[in-house]
Structure formats: structure tokens, C-alpha cells
Scaffold this motif. Structure first.
Motif, PDB file in Angstrom:
ATOM      1  N   ALA A  60       3.785   7.272   3.585  1.00 22.86           N
ATOM      2  CA  ALA A  60       2.682   7.451   2.628  1.00 22.86           C
ATOM      3  C   ALA A  60       1.354   7.545   3.365  1.00 22.86           C
ATOM      4  O   ALA A  60       1.209   7.044   4.471  1.00 22.86           O
ATOM      5  CB  ALA A  60       2.652   6.283   1.652  1.00 22.86           C
ATOM      6  N   ASN A  61       0.400   8.200   2.760  1.00 19.59           N
ATOM      7  CA  ASN A  61      -0.934   8.231   3.349  1.00 19.59           C
ATOM      8  C   ASN A  61      -1.942   7.505   2.474  1.00 19.59           C
ATOM      9  O   ASN A  61      -3.115   7.744   2.562  1.00 19.59           O
ATOM     10  CB  ASN A  61      -1.396   9.657   3.679  1.00 19.59           C
ATOM     11  N   ALA A  62      -1.463   6.591   1.665  1.00 19.70           N
ATOM     12  CA  ALA A  62      -2.353   5.728   0.891  1.00 19.70           C
ATOM     13  C   ALA A  62      -2.701   4.516   1.751  1.00 19.70           C
ATOM     14  O   ALA A  62      -2.230   4.390   2.871  1.00 19.70           O
ATOM     15  CB  ALA A  62      -1.660   5.293  -0.395  1.00 19.70           C
ATOM     16  N   GLU A  63      -3.516   3.632   1.224  1.00 18.19           N
ATOM     17  CA  GLU A  63      -3.886   2.439   1.973  1.00 18.19           C
ATOM     18  C   GLU A  63      -3.551   1.162   1.221  1.00 18.19           C
ATOM     19  O   GLU A  63      -3.801   0.072   1.718  1.00 18.19           O
ATOM     20  CB  GLU A  63      -5.381   2.446   2.276  1.00 18.19           C
ATOM     21  N   ILE A  64      -2.986   1.310   0.030  1.00 19.45           N
ATOM     22  CA  ILE A  64      -2.711   0.140  -0.801  1.00 19.45           C
ATOM     23  C   ILE A  64      -1.437   0.376  -1.602  1.00 19.45           C
ATOM     24  O   ILE A  64      -1.142   1.513  -1.995  1.00 19.45           O
ATOM     25  CB  ILE A  64      -3.908  -0.165  -1.738  1.00 19.45           C
ATOM     26  N   ILE A  65      -0.700  -0.705  -1.811  1.00 19.35           N
ATOM     27  CA  ILE A  65       0.521  -0.624  -2.614  1.00 19.35           C
ATOM     28  C   ILE A  65       0.732  -1.964  -3.315  1.00 19.35           C
ATOM     29  O   ILE A  65       0.367  -3.009  -2.773  1.00 19.35           O
ATOM     30  CB  ILE A  65       1.755  -0.268  -1.734  1.00 19.35           C
ATOM     31  N   MET A  66       1.267  -1.904  -4.520  1.00 15.36           N
ATOM     32  CA  MET A  66       1.681  -3.111  -5.227  1.00 15.36           C
ATOM     33  C   MET A  66       3.187  -3.211  -5.042  1.00 15.36           C
ATOM     34  O   MET A  66       3.912  -2.268  -5.353  1.00 15.36           O
ATOM     35  CB  MET A  66       1.357  -3.019  -6.717  1.00 15.36           C
ATOM     36  N   LEU A  67       3.655  -4.331  -4.505  1.00 16.03           N
ATOM     37  CA  LEU A  67       5.074  -4.487  -4.225  1.00 16.03           C
ATOM     38  C   LEU A  67       5.486  -5.937  -4.459  1.00 16.03           C
ATOM     39  O   LEU A  67       4.884  -6.853  -3.884  1.00 16.03           O
ATOM     40  CB  LEU A  67       5.363  -4.073  -2.776  1.00 16.03           C
ATOM     41  N   GLU A  68       6.485  -6.123  -5.297  1.00 11.13           N
ATOM     42  CA  GLU A  68       7.048  -7.446  -5.579  1.00 11.13           C
ATOM     43  C   GLU A  68       5.976  -8.469  -5.944  1.00 11.13           C
ATOM     44  O   GLU A  68       5.976  -9.607  -5.475  1.00 11.13           O
ATOM     45  CB  GLU A  68       7.869  -7.936  -4.382  1.00 11.13           C
ATOM     46  N   GLY A  69       5.015  -8.043  -6.750  1.00  6.38           N
ATOM     47  CA  GLY A  69       3.976  -8.946  -7.226  1.00  6.38           C
ATOM     48  C   GLY A  69       2.862  -9.209  -6.229  1.00  6.38           C
ATOM     49  O   GLY A  69       2.043 -10.095  -6.440  1.00  6.38           O
ATOM     50  N   LEU A  70       2.823  -8.443  -5.149  1.00  6.39           N
ATOM     51  CA  LEU A  70       1.776  -8.608  -4.141  1.00  6.39           C
ATOM     52  C   LEU A  70       0.980  -7.323  -3.987  1.00  6.39           C
ATOM     53  O   LEU A  70       1.530  -6.225  -4.081  1.00  6.39           O
ATOM     54  CB  LEU A  70       2.381  -8.976  -2.783  1.00  6.39           C
TER      55      LEU A  70
END
Length: 184
Positions: free
Chosen positions: A62-72
């Protein structure tokens, strides 16, 4: 008097414990260095490694800088063959997390003399571990200025390695550090 669920009440109360974890992974998703500060989120090493694999799989292309994963909320940055991650709770301010990530990345970059690669990082792992500790302690952000983080980490890295110290030297060093922390 209205009672609130203590779990719900604690989720949105202001706290200094912002960072849930920080880690550096290689380009295969293997852990190089990781620290987790909230034992309720990922309590075991097995769960941490599974989370890291999942995180890497979701972010390495991915070329994003943020992700929501498993509540984090996870912010990340990649460079050559390394991936830097900072994790906070799902309601945490992404700009604060990004500030910590930038401090981590820039501090490592300065410590490694702009040669941020896996081999160089492994050769200087002690200084990078010190930078982790200078940036965050127990989930509380201590410093986000790479210059001051590096100056303190480099100062501590110049000390005699722990493995080469006698027990008396280790105790004396601990006393000195405690004394200076109390005097600040």
C-alpha cells in the motif's frame, strides 16, 4: 446517580498512555524490533507476531500511511527494506501517532547516518533500542524531537556495553540514572 460502565468510561477519558506499540519489520514482515506497551491489547508474543504478519500483509504494497487493524490505528512508513510502525487505540489522534512515527524514523535515520537499511540497523540495534526508549516509555510519549532523542540515545550508547560491565558498575549506573531522572 447514573453509573457508567467502567470499560466504556475508560475508553474516552484523557490519558497519557497514547502509544500501544512500536515496531520495525523487515521486507519479509519479520520482526527486527518491537515494543508493546498495553498488555491488554496484544498480551502474548504469539499474538504480537500474528498481528505483525497481518499488519505487514496489509501495508507492504500500500502507499497509504495509516490503517485501522484489529481495533488499532496504525501509522507506518517504509524505507528500502524496513517498515516502521506506530500503533495507538482506534480513537487516537492520527497526527500524534504520525509525530511519534516521524520521530522514530528520523532518529533512526540520524543514528544510522542516513543509511536506513536492515544490515546497518542490526549493526546498531543497541542505539535504535535506546531511541525507542527515549521516544516512548510505557505508552507515554516522552519526546518527538529527533535531535534530542538522538543526543540522549547516542550519549547512552557511548557507555560501556551492559554485557561488559560488572554488577557493581551496573548498579552504579542505575543509581546515576535514577538520580538524574529525579533531578530533572
Amino acid at each position: 446517580m447514573v453509573q457508567t460502565n467502567t470499560m466504556e468510561g475508560s475508553l474516552f477519558e484523557p490519558t497519557l498512555y497514547i502509544i500501544k506499540g512500536m515496531c520495525i519489520l523487515d521486507n519479509d514482515g519479520n520482526r527486527i524490533l518491537a515494543k508493546y506497551y498495553d498488555k491488554n491489547v496484544l498480551p502474548t508474543a504469539k499474538e504480537q507476531k500474528a498481528f505483525e504478519k497481518n499488519l505487514f500483509n496489509k501495508t507492504h504494497r500500500a502507499n497509504a500511511e495509516i490503517i485501522m487493524l484489529e481495533g488499532l490505528t496504525c501509522v507506518y512508513k517504509s524505507n528500502v527494506d524496513l517498515f516502521f510502525y506506530v500503533m495507538g487505540s482506534s480513537h487516537e489522534n492520527e497526527l500524534i501517532l504520525q509525530s511519534v512515527l516521524n520521530a522514530l524514523y528520523e532518529s533512526v535515520s540520524i543514528l544510522l547516518r542516513r543509511n536506513v537499511e536492515k544490515r546497518v540497523l542490526l549493526d546498531n540495534l543497541d542505539a535504535v533500542m535506546l531511541a525507542f526508549d527515549e521516544i516512548c516509555d510505557g505508552g507515554v510519549i516522552l519526546d518527538s524531537d529527533p535531535g534530542s532523542v538522538v543526543s540522549r540515545a547516542a550519549l547512552r550508547a557511548d557507555d560501556v556495553p551492559l554485557a561488559e560491565q560488572t554488577v557493581a558498575q551496573v548498579l552504579q549506573s542505575a543509581k546515576e540514572q535514577l538520580k538524574w531522572s529525579l533531578l530533572k
